[in-house]
Design an enzyme around this catalytic site. Structure first.
Site, short mmCIF file in Angstrom:
data_model
loop_
_atom_site.label_atom_id
_atom_site.label_comp_id
_atom_site.label_asym_id
_atom_site.label_seq_id
_atom_site.Cartn_x
_atom_site.Cartn_y
_atom_site.Cartn_z
N GLU A 1 9.29 8.02 11.27
CA GLU A 1 9.81 9.05 10.36
C GLU A 1 11.28 9.28 10.69
O GLU A 1 11.79 8.70 11.67
CB GLU A 1 9.00 10.35 10.48
CG GLU A 1 7.60 10.22 9.91
CD GLU A 1 6.79 11.50 10.02
OE1 GLU A 1 7.30 12.50 10.51
OE2 GLU A 1 5.62 11.47 9.61
N HIS B 1 12.67 20.79 4.38
CA HIS B 1 12.19 19.40 4.27
C HIS B 1 12.81 18.78 3.03
O HIS B 1 12.80 19.38 1.95
CB HIS B 1 10.66 19.39 4.17
CG HIS B 1 10.06 18.04 4.42
ND1 HIS B 1 10.21 16.99 3.54
CD2 HIS B 1 9.34 17.57 5.46
CE1 HIS B 1 9.59 15.93 4.04
NE2 HIS B 1 9.06 16.24 5.20
N ARG C 1 16.20 14.99 9.34
CA ARG C 1 15.91 15.78 8.14
C ARG C 1 17.07 16.62 7.63
O ARG C 1 17.27 16.75 6.43
CB ARG C 1 14.81 16.76 8.51
CG ARG C 1 13.58 16.48 7.81
CD ARG C 1 12.49 17.27 8.35
NE ARG C 1 11.41 16.33 8.53
CZ ARG C 1 10.23 16.63 8.98
NH1 ARG C 1 9.97 17.87 9.33
NH2 ARG C 1 9.30 15.73 9.09
N HIS D 1 10.54 24.49 5.43
CA HIS D 1 9.44 23.73 6.03
C HIS D 1 9.09 24.21 7.43
O HIS D 1 7.91 24.28 7.78
CB HIS D 1 9.84 22.26 6.05
CG HIS D 1 8.79 21.34 6.58
ND1 HIS D 1 7.53 21.24 6.01
CD2 HIS D 1 8.78 20.48 7.63
CE1 HIS D 1 6.81 20.34 6.69
NE2 HIS D 1 7.53 19.88 7.69
N ARG E 1 14.33 20.33 14.26
CA ARG E 1 13.17 19.66 14.86
C ARG E 1 13.07 18.20 14.40
O ARG E 1 13.18 17.90 13.21
CB ARG E 1 11.89 20.39 14.46
CG ARG E 1 10.63 19.71 14.94
CD ARG E 1 9.43 20.52 14.59
NE ARG E 1 9.23 20.65 13.16
CZ ARG E 1 8.57 19.78 12.40
NH1 ARG E 1 8.06 18.70 12.94
NH2 ARG E 1 8.42 19.99 11.11
C1 SIN Z 1 6.13 15.14 7.07
O1 SIN Z 1 5.06 14.53 7.02
O2 SIN Z 1 7.14 14.75 6.50
C2 SIN Z 1 6.18 16.39 7.84
C3 SIN Z 1 5.96 16.11 9.26
C4 SIN Z 1 6.68 17.10 10.09
O3 SIN Z 1 7.08 18.15 9.60
O4 SIN Z 1 6.91 16.82 11.26
#
Ligand code: SIN
Length: 558
Positions: A130, A254, A303, A364, A399
């Site tokens: 991610e 997010h 993010r 988020h 985060r």
């Molecule tokens: C996501 O699946 O994008 C959220 C995961 C997260 O907030 O760490």
């Protein structure tokens, strides 16, 4: 000293019933459940209270997964580095070190407890990537239903011991405030239970320690990925009790939340970052891949970088959203890997395999919270905080994706161990709650939308001195109008949102820079070294909020 005043407590009736335990754990996400299960093996009596039912919190909604250096080609040091980079120079290195080194063992324990992660043909846990991660280290379950599976496994473990008199669970229990003795030691909670028999209405649960695991504050904004229970109750109660809060201005937006049209409010559908991890990408209305060239990791940049790029692109095009393109991943793959997202999109009229998905950033995650040390102790004796409500220093200004479930897991263990050791040493005696004192406040539940509108307009994804001043004024007017309306869960939650909104706005107005989740349109230069540190806030004895700035040593983020 600031001129922000936060009352000592919420208006509530006298407790009509009492109960007691060694430890009260508030909240039933990964942090609360793990703390309670581990404590139960070590102390005589644990009371777990949760606002609605056991599986209603934010954990249940976590899609992407849980990050840990499980692959032999990965290492805790690399996970540490990615976390520090995402945190923009103000993470607590010792806290992150604990997280990344203890994380893999904690995830394996979760597997041993019964959590079923997705596996490859060789039976190894599948790992994906991610935003902000340089290695594949996100374990997931049910494709995109990781939180649901972890929650299921922990609740099943709880049910296996539920007949044990050492643990009691009370559902539909909203914590109103913390009980404190004459020296401000926390010695229990007041709570409102929608129950039957003896435990109905407002009561008091006394204990030798309280662990807040109440989750986030997303409902302080009009649109969030958080469920409706995320009203900042634990953080607000800690603030009123005089606990130090840290870094509350760092709110993560997010980047890819499905855009459902103007005015859509409340919990919004998340399109996991893992979809980009598998190859989806962002485009504007002209099909331009605007993340390319913006950051070396492009669509998988941290993010805050992606959210800011989207906001910039929305301003340039005048559109209210951009698009996520996942079409090339193919129907078969999308349905197998992201069954929940595909199904939710379908319900809402979007075909992920053939259509571009309109997305925009929405609130988020709260990176700040109740300040804790490495074993979860807050500044108030007897009070611990775990998970999103806490600020362990793990997240810094932003985060790293999928570090939150891991933080809940790792620090829950640390907290349970610290409490049980202290109890064994006789360090946490049961003290007597003092009589309620100090100003009490309550805002009518009908004001919730006004709090959310003020926060969204002026203290949202992009802020400025002017926007924050007008939010502060709107919230102050609401606070002044707070009357002795009849207490009920809606008014308690709304007052909590007000108090959290006020301190968040204050901290955001003090920090005159752009760093991580805190974006100031009037201070666009990145990470001003003068602001490399923590914003600390505390409500003093005279009810005024005092703020201090705590510098952090420079970190190597190259
Ligand atoms: C996501 O699946 O994008 C959220 C995961 C997260 O907030 O760490």
């Amino acid at each position: 000293m600031t001129d922000l005043v936060v009352p000592r407590r919420l208006v509530a009736g006298e407790p009509g019933w009492t109960t007691s335990a060694d430890v009260v754990v508030v909240g039933s996400g990964i942090a609360g459940l793990t703390t309670a299960l581990r404590l139960r093996q070590r102390v005589d009596r644990v009371l777990l209270v949760t606002k609605t039912v056991l599986n209603e919190g934010s954990t249940q909604w976590a899609q992407g997964g849980i990050a840990a250096a499980l692959d032999p080609g990965d290492s805790p040091e690399e996970h540490l580095h990615d976390t520090l980079v995402a945190g923009c120079g103000i993470c607590d290195v010792a806290a992150v070190t604990a997280l990344v080194h203890e994380g893999p063992a904690r995830v394996r324990e979760l597997v041993a407890l019964g959590a079923e992660f997705d596996r490859d043909a060789e039976g190894e846990i599948k790992l994906t990537r991610e935003g902000g991660h340089h290695k594949d280290r996100i374990a997931h379950a049910g494709g995109d239903a990781t939180g649901k599976e972890i929650s299921r496994a922990l609740i099943a473990a709880l049910h296996r011991v539920q007949d044990d008199p050492g643990i009691e669970v009370i559902e539909h229990a909203l914590v109103v405030d913390l009980l404190q003795d004459q020296d401000s030691r926390v010695c229990g909670v007041t709570l409102h239970v929608i129950g039957e028999g003896q435990m109905d209405g407002v009561g008091a649960a006394t204990s030798r320690a309280v662990v807040l695991a109440t989750g986030g504050l997303g409902q302080v904004y009009s649109a969030t990925t958080n469920p409706s229970v995320a009203t900042g109750d634990g953080m607000a109660a800690a603030l009123r009790a005089g606990a130090v809060l840290a870094d509350v201005e760092f709110v993560q937006f997010h980047p890819t939340v499905l855009w459902l049209g103007e005015g859509s409010s409340g919990q919004q559908p998340l399109i996991s970052e893992a979809v980009r991890g598998e190859g989806a990408f962002l485009v504007d209305r002209d099909g331009v891949r605007f993340m390319q060239g913006r950051h070396p990791l492009a669509d998988l940049a941290p993010r805050d970088v992606v959210s800011r790029a989207i906001v910039d692109r929305m301003q340039e095009t005048g559109e209210r959203h951009v698009f996520l393109d996942a079409r090339h991943l193919g129907r078969e793959f999308l349905e197998a890997r992201f069954p929940s997202i595909v199904a939710r999109c379908r319900e809402l009229g979007f075909d992920t395999a053939t259509e571009l998905l309109p997305v925009a950033p929405a609130q988020h995650y709260a990176s700040g919270g109740v300040r804790t040390d490495l074993v979860g102790r807050s500044s108030l004796d007897g009070l611990y905080a775990c998970g999103e409500v806490s600020c362990t220093g793990v997240h810094g200004a932003n985060r790293l994706a999928s570090n939150s479930l891991l933080e809940g897991l790792v620090f829950a263990h640390r907290i349970a161990d610290d409490i049980s050791e202290r109890l064994a040493r006789g360090e946490l005696p049961q003290s007597t709650p003092g009589a309620p004192s100090g100003a009490a406040a309550l805002l009518d539940g009908s004001a919730r939308v006004q709090v959310q509108a003020a926060m969204t307009d002026g203290a949202g994804a992009v802020r400025s001195a002017a926007s924050l001043a007008s939010t502060a004024e709107a919230l102050r007017d609401l606070a002044l109008a707070a009357t002795s309306t009849e207490p009920d869960p809606d008014s308690w939650e709304t007052t909590n949102l007000l108090h959290i909104g006020q301190v968040l706005t204050l901290a955001a107005s003090l920090r005159e820079e752009t760093r991580g989740g805190h974006v100031r349109s009037d201070h666009t230069e990145q990470v001003d070294p003068r602001w490399r540190g923590h914003t600390l806030l505390v409500r003093g004895a005279d009810t005024r909020v005092t703020t201090t700035f705590e510098p952090v040593a420079e970190q190597d983020l190259t």
